[in-house]
Motif scaffolding. Structure first.
Motif, PDB file in Angstrom:
ATOM      1  N   ARG A  91     -64.527  12.979 -51.290  1.00 52.80           N
ATOM      2  CA  ARG A  91     -64.460  13.400 -52.687  1.00 52.80           C
ATOM      3  C   ARG A  91     -64.755  12.167 -53.534  1.00 52.80           C
ATOM      4  NH1 ARG A  91     -63.628  18.778 -54.449  1.00 52.80           N
ATOM      5  NH2 ARG A  91     -63.228  17.614 -56.375  1.00 52.80           N
ATOM      6  N   ASP A 174     -64.039  21.306 -50.469  1.00 59.42           N
ATOM      7  CA  ASP A 174     -64.591  21.846 -51.714  1.00 59.42           C
ATOM      8  C   ASP A 174     -63.500  22.044 -52.762  1.00 59.42           C
ATOM      9  OD1 ASP A 174     -66.662  22.828 -53.335  1.00 59.42           O
ATOM     10  OD2 ASP A 174     -66.367  24.883 -52.656  1.00 59.42           O
ATOM     11  N   VAL A 191     -70.933  23.726 -49.860  1.00 60.11           N
ATOM     12  CA  VAL A 191     -69.993  22.691 -50.278  1.00 60.11           C
ATOM     13  C   VAL A 191     -70.732  21.457 -50.790  1.00 60.11           C
ATOM     14  CG1 VAL A 191     -68.155  21.156 -49.459  1.00 60.11           C
ATOM     15  CG2 VAL A 191     -68.218  23.543 -48.711  1.00 60.11           C
ATOM     16  N   ASN A 194     -71.361  20.798 -54.453  1.00 59.79           N
ATOM     17  CA  ASN A 194     -70.293  20.301 -55.316  1.00 59.79           C
ATOM     18  C   ASN A 194     -70.633  18.866 -55.726  1.00 59.79           C
ATOM     19  OD1 ASN A 194     -67.861  19.129 -56.303  1.00 59.79           O
ATOM     20  ND2 ASN A 194     -66.637  20.592 -55.141  1.00 59.79           N
ATOM     21  N   HIS A 196     -68.922  16.536 -56.759  1.00 59.20           N
ATOM     22  CA  HIS A 196     -67.876  15.559 -56.460  1.00 59.20           C
ATOM     23  C   HIS A 196     -67.827  15.203 -54.971  1.00 59.20           C
ATOM     24  CE1 HIS A 196     -66.480  15.910 -60.511  1.00 59.20           C
ATOM     25  NE2 HIS A 196     -66.194  17.195 -60.381  1.00 59.20           N
TER      26      HIS A 196
END
Length: 329
Positions: A91, A174, A191, A194, A196
């Motif tokens: 992340r 996610d 995922v 995403n 991030h």
């Protein structure tokens, strides 16, 4: 003498294709080839011993070999090698550098996977992030409920927990319920959309090249195993397997180097081949023990230190005795 009819499970790679299409034969063997993905191949080899000759997870092999319980004896043919800096996803909104992983939760499809052993070794040796600094969350990448292929007895300081029922580690990443992900495959494609989520290392190729220059290690993922009883009954078989797989790899490299019409559906192949040889030498994807000794020593050391092999296995014990030396002309 009648040829042995043997089943051979392996991946569909350029370096195995000459075996599959018949350009290269295993001396004395009438081969029945099966081209399988690693998950199916390794599961069937370790759970039900479905194959006579099989590509094996190096880690799974070593877990069982260290206990004397592996039904296969390996030969030093390394069908899969990869720098695993690209196997670590995080992340990005909370992890800026590797050291930030201390105290975090990282998803893994199986703790003992070879890619994960190498990734943990990188995090420990280069950044001081030890396995016990992390909570490991085990689950399927795309399908919930993936089990470990092999029963493990990990050190008490290493904490592994199962993903919640019905949940994948991709979904947990996610949703931000875990901080990172390590595996031989990436998280689910949805995922990766995403913003991030991304690689821990912004330029993993540069980091991997630096790692190789410092260590001389090109990580080995998979070996080739022969059923032990076959190797005992036919002492010539391990050498014949090494010879054939080596010839098949040579055929692949010859085609890769023929740039009159590239054999790979990818641009810049000629440039990448040149760069690999400049960084790692002409025989950059070597088979055999001698050129891979530093890599093998690093793997068995980390595998044991991570609690996966119950004893430190010497390099001289890893493979069939007949495959440590070869003839020359």
């Amino acid at each position: 003498m009648n040829k042995l009819q043997l089943s051979v499970a392996m991946g569909d790679y350029d370096r195995t294709r000459a075996l599959y299409d018949g350009r290269v034969l295993i001396d004395g063997v009438d081969s029945i080839f099966m081209l399988l993905n690693p998950e199916e191949m390794f599961f069937r080899a370790m759970r039900s011993m479905d194959f006579d000759i099989a590509e094996l997870s190096f880690s799974s092999y070593l877990v069982k070999h260290a206990k004397g319980e592996c039904p296969y004896i390996a030969v030093p043919i390394f069908l899969s090698r990869a720098f695993r800096h690209t196997s670590i996803y995080v992340r990005k909104d909370r992890i800026a550098k590797p050291e930030d992983l201390k105290g975090r939760r990282i998803g893994v499809p199986e703790y003992q996977l070879t890619a994960n052993v190498w990734a943990r070794s990188i995090l420990q040796d280069d950044f001081g992030v030890r396995p016990e600094h992390v909570t490991w969350v085990r689950g399927g990448i795309d399908t919930p409920g993936r089990p470990e292929k092999i029963k493990l007895k990990l050190p008490p300081e290493v904490h592994v927990e199962a993903a919640p029922d019905g949940t994948t580690i991709s979904e947990l990443l996610d949703r931000g319920e875990i901080d990172g992900f390590i595996g031989p495959r990436p998280p689910s494609a949805s995922v990766l959309k995403n913003p991030h989520i991304g690689w821990l290392f912004d330029d993993p190729t540069a980091v991997a090249k630096d790692y190789y220059r410092r260590t001389g290690i090109f990580p080995i993922m998979h070996v080739v195993g022969i059923r032990k009883e076959l190797a005992q009954q036919h002492p010539w078989l391990p050498g014949a397997v090494v010879k054939a797989f080596t010839q098949s790899k040579a055929a692949a490299l010859a085609l890769l180097g023929d740039t009159s019409a590239t054999k790979v559906t990818l641009p810049f192949v000629e440039e990448q081949l040149k760069a690999a040889r400049e960084t790692m030498g002409e025989d950059y994807w070597s088979y055999g023990v001698a050129p891979a000794r530093k890599t093998l020593e690093a793997f068995v050391r980390h595998h044991h230190a991570q609690g996966l092999s119950e004893r430190l296995v010497g390099v001289e014990e890893l493979f069939h005795p007949s495959t440590y030396e070869s003839y020359s002309i």
